[in-house]
Scaffold this active site. Structure first.
Site, PDB file in Angstrom:
ATOM      1  N   GLY A  37     -53.894  44.820  62.124  1.00 32.47           N
ATOM      2  CA  GLY A  37     -55.112  45.012  62.396  1.00 32.47           C
ATOM      3  C   GLY A  37     -56.035  44.527  60.943  1.00 32.47           C
ATOM      4  O   GLY A  37     -55.739  44.736  59.923  1.00 32.47           O
ATOM      5  N   ASP A  66     -53.741  58.055  52.097  1.00 31.08           N
ATOM      6  CA  ASP A  66     -53.620  57.416  50.856  1.00 31.08           C
ATOM      7  C   ASP A  66     -54.246  56.264  50.347  1.00 31.08           C
ATOM      8  O   ASP A  66     -54.233  55.986  49.177  1.00 31.08           O
ATOM      9  CB  ASP A  66     -51.800  56.863  50.869  1.00 31.08           C
ATOM     10  CG  ASP A  66     -50.949  57.823  50.786  1.00 31.08           C
ATOM     11  OD1 ASP A  66     -51.355  59.091  50.732  1.00 31.08           O
ATOM     12  OD2 ASP A  66     -49.409  57.514  50.619  1.00 31.08           O
ATOM     13  N   HIS A  68     -39.338  93.536  53.750  1.00 29.01           N
ATOM     14  CA  HIS A  68     -38.094  93.660  52.797  1.00 29.01           C
ATOM     15  C   HIS A  68     -36.596  93.403  53.516  1.00 29.01           C
ATOM     16  O   HIS A  68     -36.603  94.005  54.689  1.00 29.01           O
ATOM     17  CB  HIS A  68     -38.190  95.250  52.259  1.00 29.01           C
ATOM     18  CG  HIS A  68     -36.835  95.437  51.512  1.00 29.01           C
ATOM     19  ND1 HIS A  68     -36.785  94.855  49.932  1.00 29.01           N
ATOM     20  CD2 HIS A  68     -35.896  96.150  51.338  1.00 29.01           C
ATOM     21  CE1 HIS A  68     -35.759  95.417  49.653  1.00 29.01           C
ATOM     22  NE2 HIS A  68     -35.130  96.032  50.337  1.00 29.01           N
ATOM     23  N   GLY A  76     -41.257  61.448  38.628  1.00 26.11           N
ATOM     24  CA  GLY A  76     -42.286  62.217  39.212  1.00 26.11           C
ATOM     25  C   GLY A  76     -41.780  62.736  40.603  1.00 26.11           C
ATOM     26  O   GLY A  76     -40.700  62.988  40.594  1.00 26.11           O
TER      27      GLY A  76
HETATM   28  P1  FAD Z   1     -48.820  55.800  55.614  1.00 31.38           P
HETATM   29  O1  FAD Z   1     -48.020  57.128  55.966  1.00 31.38           O
HETATM   30  O2  FAD Z   1     -48.437  54.847  54.564  1.00 31.38           O
HETATM   31  O3  FAD Z   1     -49.137  54.967  57.084  1.00 31.38           O
HETATM   32  C1  FAD Z   1     -49.848  53.815  57.115  1.00 31.38           C
HETATM   33  C2  FAD Z   1     -49.387  52.827  58.141  1.00 31.38           C
HETATM   34  O4  FAD Z   1     -50.422  51.911  58.515  1.00 31.38           O
HETATM   35  C3  FAD Z   1     -48.047  52.285  57.939  1.00 31.38           C
HETATM   36  O5  FAD Z   1     -47.128  52.458  59.118  1.00 31.38           O
HETATM   37  C4  FAD Z   1     -48.422  50.945  57.849  1.00 31.38           C
HETATM   38  O6  FAD Z   1     -47.522  49.959  58.274  1.00 31.38           O
HETATM   39  C5  FAD Z   1     -49.730  50.711  58.546  1.00 31.38           C
HETATM   40  N1  FAD Z   1     -50.547  49.691  58.208  1.00 31.38           N
HETATM   41  C6  FAD Z   1     -51.090  49.346  57.070  1.00 31.38           C
HETATM   42  N2  FAD Z   1     -51.892  48.495  57.065  1.00 31.38           N
HETATM   43  C7  FAD Z   1     -51.954  47.969  58.349  1.00 31.38           C
HETATM   44  C8  FAD Z   1     -52.601  46.970  59.120  1.00 31.38           C
HETATM   45  N3  FAD Z   1     -53.664  46.349  58.606  1.00 31.38           N
HETATM   46  N4  FAD Z   1     -52.638  46.751  60.234  1.00 31.38           N
HETATM   47  C9  FAD Z   1     -51.770  47.674  61.271  1.00 31.38           C
HETATM   48  N5  FAD Z   1     -51.157  48.836  60.382  1.00 31.38           N
HETATM   49  C10 FAD Z   1     -51.342  48.716  59.109  1.00 31.38           C
HETATM   50  N6  FAD Z   1     -46.071  63.645  51.240  1.00 31.38           N
HETATM   51  C11 FAD Z   1     -46.078  64.884  51.709  1.00 31.38           C
HETATM   52  O7  FAD Z   1     -47.025  65.365  52.042  1.00 31.38           O
HETATM   53  N7  FAD Z   1     -44.715  65.428  51.512  1.00 31.38           N
HETATM   54  C12 FAD Z   1     -43.572  64.887  51.353  1.00 31.38           C
HETATM   55  O8  FAD Z   1     -42.537  65.393  51.077  1.00 31.38           O
HETATM   56  C13 FAD Z   1     -43.557  63.598  50.933  1.00 31.38           C
HETATM   57  N8  FAD Z   1     -42.462  62.879  50.627  1.00 31.38           N
HETATM   58  C14 FAD Z   1     -42.552  61.316  50.400  1.00 31.38           C
HETATM   59  C15 FAD Z   1     -41.376  61.100  49.895  1.00 31.38           C
HETATM   60  C16 FAD Z   1     -41.345  59.508  49.647  1.00 31.38           C
HETATM   61  C17 FAD Z   1     -40.085  58.725  49.354  1.00 31.38           C
HETATM   62  C18 FAD Z   1     -42.846  58.900  49.976  1.00 31.38           C
HETATM   63  C19 FAD Z   1     -42.574  57.455  49.468  1.00 31.38           C
HETATM   64  C20 FAD Z   1     -43.802  59.352  50.275  1.00 31.38           C
HETATM   65  C21 FAD Z   1     -43.678  60.963  50.598  1.00 31.38           C
HETATM   66  N9  FAD Z   1     -44.874  61.528  50.683  1.00 31.38           N
HETATM   67  C22 FAD Z   1     -44.893  62.792  51.077  1.00 31.38           C
HETATM   68  C23 FAD Z   1     -46.312  60.741  50.684  1.00 31.38           C
HETATM   69  C24 FAD Z   1     -46.529  60.501  52.252  1.00 31.38           C
HETATM   70  O9  FAD Z   1     -45.609  59.776  52.782  1.00 31.38           O
HETATM   71  C25 FAD Z   1     -48.045  59.845  52.482  1.00 31.38           C
HETATM   72  O10 FAD Z   1     -48.861  60.729  51.640  1.00 31.38           O
HETATM   73  C26 FAD Z   1     -48.377  59.646  53.794  1.00 31.38           C
HETATM   74  O11 FAD Z   1     -47.404  59.140  54.461  1.00 31.38           O
HETATM   75  C27 FAD Z   1     -49.796  58.949  53.873  1.00 31.38           C
HETATM   76  O12 FAD Z   1     -50.163  59.014  54.961  1.00 31.38           O
HETATM   77  P2  FAD Z   1     -51.068  57.691  55.504  1.00 31.38           P
HETATM   78  O13 FAD Z   1     -51.326  58.046  57.061  1.00 31.38           O
HETATM   79  O14 FAD Z   1     -52.407  57.422  54.817  1.00 31.38           O
HETATM   80  O15 FAD Z   1     -50.310  56.146  55.180  1.00 31.38           O
HETATM   81  P1  AMP Z   2     -45.542  60.070  40.335  1.00 31.86           P
HETATM   82  O1  AMP Z   2     -46.925  59.433  40.112  1.00 31.86           O
HETATM   83  O2  AMP Z   2     -45.332  61.355  40.590  1.00 31.86           O
HETATM   84  O3  AMP Z   2     -44.807  59.062  41.677  1.00 31.86           O
HETATM   85  O4  AMP Z   2     -44.797  59.664  39.405  1.00 31.86           O
HETATM   86  C1  AMP Z   2     -44.452  58.271  38.752  1.00 31.86           C
HETATM   87  C2  AMP Z   2     -43.951  58.443  37.340  1.00 31.86           C
HETATM   88  O5  AMP Z   2     -43.452  57.313  36.501  1.00 31.86           O
HETATM   89  C3  AMP Z   2     -45.215  58.911  36.359  1.00 31.86           C
HETATM   90  O6  AMP Z   2     -45.011  59.993  35.629  1.00 31.86           O
HETATM   91  C4  AMP Z   2     -45.438  57.861  35.241  1.00 31.86           C
HETATM   92  O7  AMP Z   2     -45.721  58.494  34.059  1.00 31.86           O
HETATM   93  C5  AMP Z   2     -43.987  57.157  35.373  1.00 31.86           C
HETATM   94  N1  AMP Z   2     -43.879  55.603  35.006  1.00 31.86           N
HETATM   95  C6  AMP Z   2     -45.018  54.813  35.194  1.00 31.86           C
HETATM   96  N2  AMP Z   2     -44.586  53.557  34.499  1.00 31.86           N
HETATM   97  C7  AMP Z   2     -43.539  53.742  33.925  1.00 31.86           C
HETATM   98  C8  AMP Z   2     -42.663  53.009  32.980  1.00 31.86           C
HETATM   99  N3  AMP Z   2     -42.955  51.678  32.862  1.00 31.86           N
HETATM  100  N4  AMP Z   2     -41.555  53.618  32.528  1.00 31.86           N
HETATM  101  C9  AMP Z   2     -41.217  54.816  32.732  1.00 31.86           C
HETATM  102  N5  AMP Z   2     -41.937  55.614  33.355  1.00 31.86           N
HETATM  103  C10 AMP Z   2     -43.265  55.111  34.197  1.00 31.86           C
END
Ligand code: FAD
Ligand code: AMP
Length: 475
Positions: A122, A320, A452, A191
């Site tokens: 989109g 996000d 408890h 992180g």
């Molecule tokens: P997203 O989930 O990124 O979804 C966006 C969607 O939009 C995607 O499907 C993308 O393809 C689509 N899109 C983008 N642009 C377009 C376009 N132009 N047209 C059509 N489609 C499009 N958060 C937690 O709260 N708890 C957790 O335990 C957690 N674990 C995580 C673990 C990992 C490894 C990662 C990477 C993230 C984790 N997160 C967690 C963060 C969480 O996944 C995000 O905060 C969340 O998914 C954000 O939701 P969103 O809807 O903003 O975007």
């Molecule tokens: P988060 O924001 O929780 O996903 O964590 C990402 C982490 O990566 C942060 O703590 C940053 O300080 C660390 N980070 C970013 N760039 C670098 C780098 N070049 N080398 C090592 N750590 C990094």
């Protein structure tokens, strides 16, 4: 003729799909455009969270935890197992099954709520129009809506001189799909994502080294909790190197060589695989036409006001891609709030009570302010804490590391923050969120009957300890 909707959502992650369902529940004709494609080549809703984030990481954390406990913890219960082995392909297939059940579930929910699903890309045009390019096609269709919700999510940050190939140098998606346990796994960034995915492979047998640029471990968490976490993770064998800046990485002969800088100067270290987990950035590539009217801020986030309205009339943004924590539950609640505002209802999000969770073992969870924040802001507070080692349930489970720490306003006793490291922290934090949402006092929690033996007794006792009247610890 242009197809028209009340609401078009771009992005089907936890921000977008939840907004779409809520809008449809409120009687608005709704479409959701999402471009994500699953391993089967079909549309897979749920965004990062369901496909390559929250859910698959938790599936692997659980599998690896069972394997690790079977080898290292069950003997204390009298359970002895020999010839324990791990079939990585089965573990990954189970994870994929969980993911496809949930992504398919979202499609079903769309059907049940009459949300029209568009699989493809989109792009926001001017005047509340959206250009839709179907998956695997160049044909473009223009759609129109009274309101448009942008929920494009985020993508991993790249660092200079470290290029993902998802074979040797991995992002989160690559680290969730390995077909064998790397002997040596390097992780850039200690992180949330680095710790969770590092834990998975460490439990399965990798030697894991986390390289973190900052001098403080988990700087955003309460420092009492970070210190405990650092100690416990070290005992588990996670090698976390702070003050270590990664400058470049290169692949040759099936090895990744990382150049880093720490207090001893520049050096090199080699790994079999390298996970880059240095954070995420909003994904707005190709999302906005030049005349869309939507502005970005200096962080590349879509600029929104408190109600999630962008700078273009009738265009909203959640998740996000906007300010605030990059968490799935924050994205979803924003999505609900925007759908309700569009439908003419009142809605508001309390960012102060968004809980944070890290799903390591033990888990870490918190809500509200840390002790260091209270000090910086000059807020007078009282603090209470309680170790899980003093709970009957924790000891009975054989899982009693960690503590609950509660911070309350010195005058009013209102709970200002709760910080937990320990078993079930991700669930225990909910009670603390409710308390804070209702502006409850530590005394309120202290006077509530807790079952408890449960782990929640540690929350109860920490609340009592704020007033120095805990029963099962010295005050
Ligand atoms: P997203 O989930 O990124 O979804 C966006 C969607 O939009 C995607 O499907 C993308 O393809 C689509 N899109 C983008 N642009 C377009 C376009 N132009 N047209 C059509 N489609 C499009 N958060 C937690 O709260 N708890 C957790 O335990 C957690 N674990 C995580 C673990 C990992 C490894 C990662 C990477 C993230 C984790 N997160 C967690 C963060 C969480 O996944 C995000 O905060 C969340 O998914 C954000 O939701 P969103 O809807 O903003 O975007
Ligand atoms: P988060 O924001 O929780 O996903 O964590 C990402 C982490 O990566 C942060 O703590 C940053 O300080 C660390 N980070 C970013 N760039 C670098 C780098 N070049 N080398 C090592 N750590 C990094």
């Amino acid at each position: 003729m242009t197809e028209k909707f009340d609401v078009i959502v771009i992005g089907g992650g936890p921000g977008g799909y939840v907004a779409a369902i809520r809008a449809a529940q409120l009687g608005l004709s709704t479409a959701c455009i999402d471009m994500n494609t699953g391993k089967d080549g079909k549309a897979a809703l749920g965004g990062t969270c369901l496909n390559v984030g929250c859910i698959p990481s938790k599936a692997l954390l659980d599998s690896s935890k069972h394997y690790h406990h079977l080898q290292h913890e069950y003997a204390a219960h009298g359970i002895n197992a020999s010839d324990v082995s791990m079939d990585i392909n089965t573990m990954i297939a189970r994870k994929d099954g969980v993911v496809s059940k949930l992504t398919g579930g979202v499609s079903q929910l769309f059907k049940a709520n009459k949300v029209k699903q568009f699989h493809g890309r989109g792009r926001l045009l001017s005047n509340r129009q959206v250009e839709f390019t179907p998956h695997a096609s160049d044909e473009q269709i223009v759609l129109e809506a009274e309101n448009i919700i942008l929920a494009p999510g985020s993508v991993p940050i790249t660092i200079p001189n470290v290029e993902y190939d998802n074979k040797y140098i991995l992002d989160n998606a690559g680290a969730l799909d390995l077909s064998e346990v790397p002997a040596r796994l390097g992780v850039i960034g200690a992180g949330v994502i680095g710790l969770e995915l590092g834990s998975v492979w460490q439990r399965l047998g990798s030697e894991v080294i986390l390289l973190e640029a900052l001098p403080t471990f988990l700087a955003t968490a309460d420092q009492d909790i970070s210190k405990q976490a650092g100690r416990l993770f070290k005992q588990q064998g996670l090698d976390i190197r702070l003050d270590t800046l990664v400058k470049s990485a290169s692949v040759s002969d099936g090895e990744v060589t990382v150049t880093l800088e720490d207090k001893n100067g520049e050096s090199e270290i080699s790994f079999d695989r390298l996970l880059v987990a240095v954070g995420r950035k909003p994904y707005t590539e190709g999302l906005l036409s030049d005349d869309s009217g939507v502005e970005l801020n200096e962080h590349g986030q879509i600029n929104v006001n408190e109600q999630s309205q962008t700078t273009a009339a009738g265009v909203w943004a959640v998740g996000d891609c906007v300010r605030g924590p990059m968490l799935a539950h924050k994205a979803s609640e924003e999505g609900v709030a925007v759908a309700e505002l569009i439908a003419g209802k009142a809605a508001h999000i309390h960012f102060d009570t968004v809980p944070w969770v890290i799903y390591t073992d033990p888990e870490i969870a918190w809500v509200g302010k840390t002790e260091q924040q209270l000090k910086e802001e000059g807020i007078a507070y009282r603090s209470g804490s309680f170790p899980f080692a003093a709970t009957g349930r924790g000891l009975a489970m054989g899982n009693a590391a960690g503590l609950v720490k509660m911070l309350a306003d010195e005058d009013s006793d209102e709970v200002l923050g709760v910080h937990i490291i320990g078993p079930g922290a991700s669930e225990l934090i909910a009670e603390c969120v409710v308390t804070m949402e209702f502006h409850g006092a530590a005394e309120d929690l202290a006077r509530i009957v807790h079952a408890h033996p449960t782990l929640s007794e540690a929350v109860h006792e920490a609340a009592l300890h704020v007033d120095k009247r805990a029963i099962h610890r010295g005050n």
